[in-house]
Write an enzyme that holds these catalytic residues in place. Structure first.
Site, PDB file in Angstrom:
ATOM      1  N   ASP A  97       0.810  -1.210   0.000  1.00  0.00           N
ATOM      2  CA  ASP A  97       0.000   0.000   0.000  1.00  0.00           C
ATOM      3  C   ASP A  97       0.846   1.263   0.000  1.00  0.00           C
ATOM      4  O   ASP A  97       0.308   2.368  -0.073  1.00  0.00           O
ATOM      5  CB  ASP A  97      -0.948   0.004   1.212  1.00  0.00           C
ATOM      6  CG  ASP A  97      -2.375  -0.313   0.808  1.00  0.00           C
ATOM      7  OD1 ASP A  97      -2.575  -0.762  -0.333  1.00  0.00           O
ATOM      8  OD2 ASP A  97      -3.284  -0.111   1.627  1.00  0.00           O
ATOM      9  N   ASP A 125     -11.019  -6.233  11.147  1.00  0.00           N
ATOM     10  CA  ASP A 125     -10.888  -7.668  11.349  1.00  0.00           C
ATOM     11  C   ASP A 125     -11.963  -8.209  12.292  1.00  0.00           C
ATOM     12  O   ASP A 125     -12.565  -9.253  12.031  1.00  0.00           O
ATOM     13  CB  ASP A 125      -9.487  -8.008  11.879  1.00  0.00           C
ATOM     14  CG  ASP A 125      -9.024  -7.057  12.975  1.00  0.00           C
ATOM     15  OD1 ASP A 125      -9.818  -6.196  13.410  1.00  0.00           O
ATOM     16  OD2 ASP A 125      -7.861  -7.158  13.399  1.00  0.00           O
TER      17      ASP A 125
END
Length: 733
Positions: A141, A447
């Protein structure tokens, strides 16, 4: 699939030992807590007494502590531990093992050095698993050509490293971790020569990568080594660039073999498209791009994701996970298998309490016993179909021996171009990605809500903590790093609790009530700050003013307080030491417990309040994985690191000084105003204040005694002295 009488399971589950003793402890402590509440309610000061509101506030704080104790007790009530039989897996399914796609995520080459990233990549490429069934994807990223160069070097080194691991039965299979700990085999000259040769190759590669990273740009010579570097001609910045997909090793290619002619895993570099006008959704967005891109290239039915600093410490972990998915009796119910996050760079006494040992060994097995662990973002094996939104049904079973993997016929260059669309900024528009498909968006703790959504769709999650840890990561090496990390966790967890993703709402009638309750142990980290701050500040200020908030030492009502304090802390110490800790480590854990509650959780709590009111938006902070030499040296010596100015340090220093001022004032009152009579009245408050002073000793050292670069900044010292004196003055007048 029918199970015959001779069936031997791939997995067995055992309950924790000592449950009766634990239940007796919980019952006795509950009785003691009830007696404390009885005392508080029967001795509420009259309206005209100055201590009335301080008393009521203390009672409310104790109610919160009791509620949170109930949650932590509930999570320990039904712990289970799981054990696998990999030999049985090999006998039944060796030729039919499913393909696995492994995702490694990185975001910044300065905070997450490329050498660390490729060590993680090499460790998962070297799993004890058929290499043609492994595909490793790196999501960068940061969009950095430095990281791409490191991956190119890793792809070349893997041709030597993978056969070396098999020949020498290397553990762990991260080159850096292995060569840092292993000793050269002197008994056999041929092996010793090969060992030294491979180590030299690794050190040369590491030096080249670190040199290039330090320079900060790719040389013309390196630029010409691979066509992929040409992509960076159109990269404006790490936040403004096109999709970059490069298949560095194509596992379908018969020529993609190691030096011994064995096939290599597929290796793919991905930097998804980023544009300033599009929200990229942090790690969740990166994971979703990986899911789509990998579905086009390899489409493995099982996905493992790891953070770039969590290298594989056990080459058998992948087979352990397969035991759960492929178990004939229960495997069809399993959605994901979560391994613990374990740290490798811990000091002997874990100065910043970063081991998460009690969470890993006690609390997550408790979650598993109550319905299944949460997904914690790394070291987790998923079925691909559940990440794509599939609901559980009894027909979800897979006949692994008949599972046909889709063969991709397109050339490597065609695949690269096709996959660029899948990782573009606009691909997810008007789709269910980030909602019903992939990892969920809209929360820093993506998550947790993703794992909860999977459980709400009927899937079972599994927690597995093998004797040899599956993954090892990097713990924070400074106090500020640790506090910021916990602030991010607490903020994200509490944001879930205050949203429609709260397990008590989202999980209603979808997951067991006991699992909904145990989730709250983590989701309510942040609110702990309020009761803790009250207990740290108010009793000490009341001691300074001569206001008693606890029973006299000669009063029989002191017994419930003494019993609860002693038994609760004794259990905490025993549990900590039983699972591998030290007494000093436990004391450090108590200190960090207080530090986190009065800073990390406080900031996380109020940041959430501001978000709910619309004043701030979610951000994602990357914790640095590198440290200066002098910082590392102090960390190894277990000297607490301050060094920089931070609002968190101002709060810690102010509270520490406030308590020392109140302790001195209280002792002065004992000496000058009646001796034993005053002591008898204020014994518990003096002991509490003295304990807070003792636990803050590293803060006093950082403020006044240390002269190194890790001491408390002068500006923080002046501010904290002023705030502490002002608070004491206000309380007195």
């Amino acid at each position: 699939m029918g199970i015959n009488n001779d069936y031997l399971p791939l997995v067995v589950t055992k309950s924790a030992k000592g449950r009766i003793l634990f239940q007796l402890y919980a019952f006795l402590l509950f009785v003691g807590i009830c007696l404390i509440f009885l005392y508080r309610l029967s001795h509420i000061p009259r309206k005209e007494e100055a201590r009335r509101w301080a008393w009521i506030g203390l009672f409310l704080s104790e109610l919160w502590f009791c509620f949170y104790w109930f949650l932590t007790t509930f999570i320990r009530w039904n712990r289970i531990y799981r054990y696998t039989f990999k030999d049985r897996l090999s006998l039944r399914y060796e030729k039919d093992l499913p393909s696995i796609d492994i995702f490694v995520c990185t975001a910044d080459p300065m905070l997450e050095p490329p050498t660390m990233v490729i060590n993680t990549v090499l460790s998962v490429m070297a799993y004890n698993y058929p290499p043609e069934k492994l595909s490793v994807y790196l999501s960068d990223d940061g969009g950095s050509d430095l990281t791409f160069y490191a991956m190119l070097e890793a792809s070349r080194f893997s041709k030597i490293w993978l056969p070396f691991c098999k020949k020498f039965k290397v553990e762990p299979r991260s080159p850096e971790a292995y060569f840092s700990a292993a000793v050269e085999p002197h008994g056999e000259p041929v092996k010793a020569k090969e060992w030294s040769f491979v180590k030299t190759l690794y050190e040369d590669m590491k030096k080249r990568i670190e040199t290039t990273t330090k320079v900060g740009r790719i040389s013309k010579e390196i630029y010409q080594e691979h066509k992929g570097f040409g992509e960076w001609r159109w990269v404006a910045s790490k936040r403004d660039h096109q999709t970059i997909v490069q298949i560095l090793t194509d596992g379908r290619d018969p020529k993609a073999v190691d030096i011994e002619g064995q096939p290599l895993p597929t290796l793919v570099y991905l930097a998804r498209e980023k544009r300033p006008q599009y929200h990229h959704n942090f790690k969740a967005g990166a994971m979703n791009a990986l899911i789509r891109v990998s579905s086009r290239i390899s489409n493995g039915p099982i996905i493992l994701n790891v953070d770039c600093d969590m290298y594989s410490n056990n080459s058998e972990s992948v087979r352990d996970a397969m035991c759960f998915f492929m178990d004939e009796e229960k495997g069809h119910e399993v959605g994901f298998v979560q391994f613990p996050q374990t740290m490798e760079n811990l000091t002997k006494n874990d100065v910043y309490s970063s081991s998460l040992n009690i969470i890993n060994v006690v609390e997550l097995p408790g979650l598993d016993g109550n319905g299944g662990p949460c997904y914690i973002g790394s070291g987790c094996f998923h079925r691909r179909e559940i990440l794509c939104g599939k609901k559980y049904s009894k027909e979800c079973g897979v006949d692994w021996k008949r599972l046909n993997h889709r063969k991709v016929e397109e050339s490597m260059s065609v695949l690269e171009e096709t996959c660029k669309v899948l990782a573009s900024c606009t691909y997810e528009e008007n789709t269910q990605w980030g909602k019903e498909m992939g990892l969920k968006y809209g929360c820093p703790a993506e998550d947790i809500i993703t794992g909860l959504a999977i459980q709400c769709r009927g899937w079972r999650s599994i927690y597995f903590n093998p004797e040899r840890k599956g993954f090892l990561g990097v713990a924070p090496t400074t106090l500020l790093q640790s506090l910021v990390q916990h602030k991010r966790w607490a903020e994200g967890d509490f944001q879930i609790f205050a949203s429609r993703y709260c397990p008590l709402v989202m999980g209603y009638k979808k997951i067991p009530l006991k699992l909904q309750i145990t989730y709250c142990v983590y989701l309510l980290w942040a609110p702990n700050c309020l009761a803790t701050l009250y207990y740290v500040v108010v009793p000490s200020l009341c001691l300074l003013r001569g206001i008693s908030l606890f029973p006299e030492i000669s009063n029989s009502w002191v017994l419930p307080f003494a019993f609860v304090i002693f038994v609760h802390r004794a259990y905490s110490l025993g549990e900590f030491v039983l699972y591998g800790g030290t007494f000093q480590g436990w004391w450090n854990d108590q200190r960090m417990w207080m530090f986190k509650r009065t800073t990390s959780y406080l900031f996380g709590f109020f940041d959430n309040v501001l978000k709910l009111l619309g004043f701030t938006k979610s951000t994602f902070v990357i914790t640095a994985k590198v440290a200066d030499d002098d910082v590392s040296q102090r960390y190894e010596q277990e000297v607490m690191e301050f060094g920089t100015s931070s609002p968190m340090f101002t709060i810690l220093a102010t509270l520490a000084l406030l308590n020392v001022f109140c302790f001195v004032g209280g002792m002065k009152r004992v000496i000058t105003d009646g001796g034993l009579l005053v002591w008898e009245q204020f014994t518990l408050q003096i002991l509490l204040c003295g304990l807070l002073v003792f636990i803050n000793l590293p803060v006093y050292q950082g403020l006044f005694l240390r002269k190194d670069n890790g001491s408390m900044p002068t500006s923080v010292t002046y501010r904290s002295i002023m705030f502490a004196l002002l608070t004491c003055a206000i309380s007195l007048y």
